[in-house]
Scaffold this active site. Structure first.
Site, PDB file in Angstrom:
ATOM      1  N   HIS A 166      16.027 -23.384 -13.425  1.00 52.61           N
ATOM      2  CA  HIS A 166      15.911 -22.097 -14.114  1.00 52.61           C
ATOM      3  C   HIS A 166      16.748 -21.032 -13.416  1.00 52.61           C
ATOM      4  CE1 HIS A 166      14.229 -18.795 -16.393  1.00 52.61           C
ATOM      5  NE2 HIS A 166      13.494 -19.644 -17.096  1.00 52.61           N
ATOM      6  N   GLY A 212      14.934   1.585  -5.915  1.00 49.45           N
ATOM      7  CA  GLY A 212      15.333   0.859  -4.714  1.00 49.45           C
ATOM      8  C   GLY A 212      16.800   0.986  -4.346  1.00 49.45           C
ATOM      9  N   ARG A 239      20.742  -0.189  -3.273  1.00 49.47           N
ATOM     10  CA  ARG A 239      21.793  -0.923  -3.981  1.00 49.47           C
ATOM     11  C   ARG A 239      22.180  -2.179  -3.215  1.00 49.47           C
ATOM     12  NH1 ARG A 239      25.824   3.245  -6.941  1.00 49.47           N
ATOM     13  NH2 ARG A 239      26.295   1.268  -7.972  1.00 49.47           N
ATOM     14  N   HIS A 292      16.914  -7.448  -1.659  1.00 48.37           N
ATOM     15  CA  HIS A 292      16.075  -7.784  -0.511  1.00 48.37           C
ATOM     16  C   HIS A 292      16.646  -9.057   0.103  1.00 48.37           C
ATOM     17  CE1 HIS A 292      12.637  -9.394   1.689  1.00 48.37           C
ATOM     18  NE2 HIS A 292      12.079  -8.189   1.618  1.00 48.37           N
ATOM     19  N   PRO A 293      16.754  -9.147   1.430  1.00 44.24           N
ATOM     20  CA  PRO A 293      17.425 -10.291   2.074  1.00 44.24           C
ATOM     21  C   PRO A 293      16.895 -11.659   1.662  1.00 44.24           C
ATOM     22  CG  PRO A 293      16.962  -8.570   3.683  1.00 44.24           C
ATOM     23  CD  PRO A 293      16.282  -8.162   2.405  1.00 44.24           C
ATOM     24  N   THR A 294      15.603 -11.759   1.379  1.00 40.28           N
ATOM     25  CA  THR A 294      15.032 -13.059   0.986  1.00 40.28           C
ATOM     26  C   THR A 294      14.378 -13.040  -0.387  1.00 40.28           C
ATOM     27  OG1 THR A 294      12.958 -12.542   2.136  1.00 40.28           O
ATOM     28  CG2 THR A 294      14.638 -13.770   3.377  1.00 40.28           C
ATOM     29  N   ALA A 295      13.903 -11.867  -0.831  1.00 41.38           N
ATOM     30  CA  ALA A 295      13.172 -11.780  -2.102  1.00 41.38           C
ATOM     31  C   ALA A 295      14.040 -11.348  -3.269  1.00 41.38           C
ATOM     32  CB  ALA A 295      11.979 -10.831  -1.960  1.00 41.38           C
ATOM     33  N   GLY A 296      15.277 -10.941  -3.004  1.00 38.87           N
ATOM     34  CA  GLY A 296      16.215 -10.650  -4.066  1.00 38.87           C
ATOM     35  C   GLY A 296      15.903  -9.418  -4.884  1.00 38.87           C
TER      36      GLY A 296
END
Length: 298
Positions: free
Chosen positions: A82, A163, A165, A168-172
């Protein structure tokens, strides 16, 4: 009248059941929320949770759940069939009872602000909540997926609604919005050729000349040995399930392929199923009012 809103958050984890249970926990522990289902899919590496409740309860639970997903899912290593851009990929709010779409839009903005400020996750408002035409469609927002979001968010037309521009480094990145009920529907083909699913998807989706209110794409279900035409039916009253199903069957014949089944992900309006019952059984004068369970719910 009690106000009821449906929320159907999609998470980019469909394999680790322990993680999924932790993500679902905020909904399950709230006795004022009706937990309708949790559907993990290992091939898609995605889980869809469906809940209904009063706005304040749902807002609190979904924000907590998004935070847990951000802790547990690393998009740098996440892979699946997905398309996805975030640990919590999308959070839609759907009016069910005693609540308007305008109120769902306001709920989406409240949730978007809370998620962004608490977890530093950029948020796009989509569908009825969209602030620009290029943000109405989820596939348009998601294009480029997690890997492309760092450069995409630098573009002026893709500045997040909430937020920074930068993803998030791991959560996108996450999309949040109010929308009408849609049907997440997949049709299975007895082939492993993904190109056939691609061609059939092109034939039925609106963006490439197919049915209006249909978004569609291909998916390879390796563990089960077949491919799918996976879609969202955004208005089942304008293009019902049976019409799409029969069209896919017809298109599949061009490639010597058969439809071997289908599946609905998440909840579905009773009327959407009764339409197909009426079509396939050739019923005259049939309607959802003739279903006994429908009377019990009134």
């Amino acid at each position: 009248m009690k106000k009821l809103v449906q929320c159907v958050p999609n998470y980019s984890e469909g394999k680790d059941l322990e993680k999924i249970e932790k993500i679902a926990a905020p909904f399950k522990k709230n006795k004022n929320i009706k937990f309708m289902g949790c559907e993990p899919d290992a091939d898609y590496n995605r889980t869809v949770i469906t809940v209904i409740g009063e706005p304040e309860d749902v807002i609190e639970a979904v924000v907590e759940s998004v935070g847990i997903a951000a802790e547990l899912i690393d998009m740098n290593v996440q892979r699946g069939e997905h398309l996805r851009m975030g640990a919590t990929d999308v959070v839609p709010f759907i009016p069910i009872k005693g609540i308007t779409m305008a109120e769902c839009v306001e709920i989406s903005k409240v949730v978007a602000e809370k998620i962004s400020s608490k977890f530093n996750i950029p948020i796009f408002l989509y569908e009825e909540s969209a602030t620009a035409q290029n943000r109405v469609s989820l596939p348009s927002i998601r294009k480029g997926e997690f890997e492309g979001m760092r450069e995409k968010l630098k573009l002026e037309e893709w500045k997040p609604d909430f937020g920074e521009r930068a993803p998030h480094p791991t959560a996108g990145v996450t999309a949040v919005g109010g929308r009408m009920p849609l049907i997440a529907y997949n049709i299975n083909l007895d082939t492993t050729n993904i190109n056939i699913a691609k061609e059939i998807s092109k034939a039925i989706r609106f963006s490439s000349g197919g049915f209006k209110f249909i978004q569609a794409g291909p998916a390879e279900i390796k563990e089960k040995g077949f491919v799918q035409v996976t879609m969202n039916i955004k208005d089942f009253k304008k293009n019902p399930i049976y019409r799409v199903f029969e069209t896919v069957k017809m298109e599949a014949k061009r490639y010597g392929v058969n439809v071997i089944g289908s599946e609905i992900i998440g909840a579905v309006p009773m009327e959407a199923l009764s339409d197909s019952i009426e079509y396939y059984l050739g019923l005259e004068g049939f309607s959802v009012e003739k279903i006994i369970e429908n009377e019990l719910l009134k």
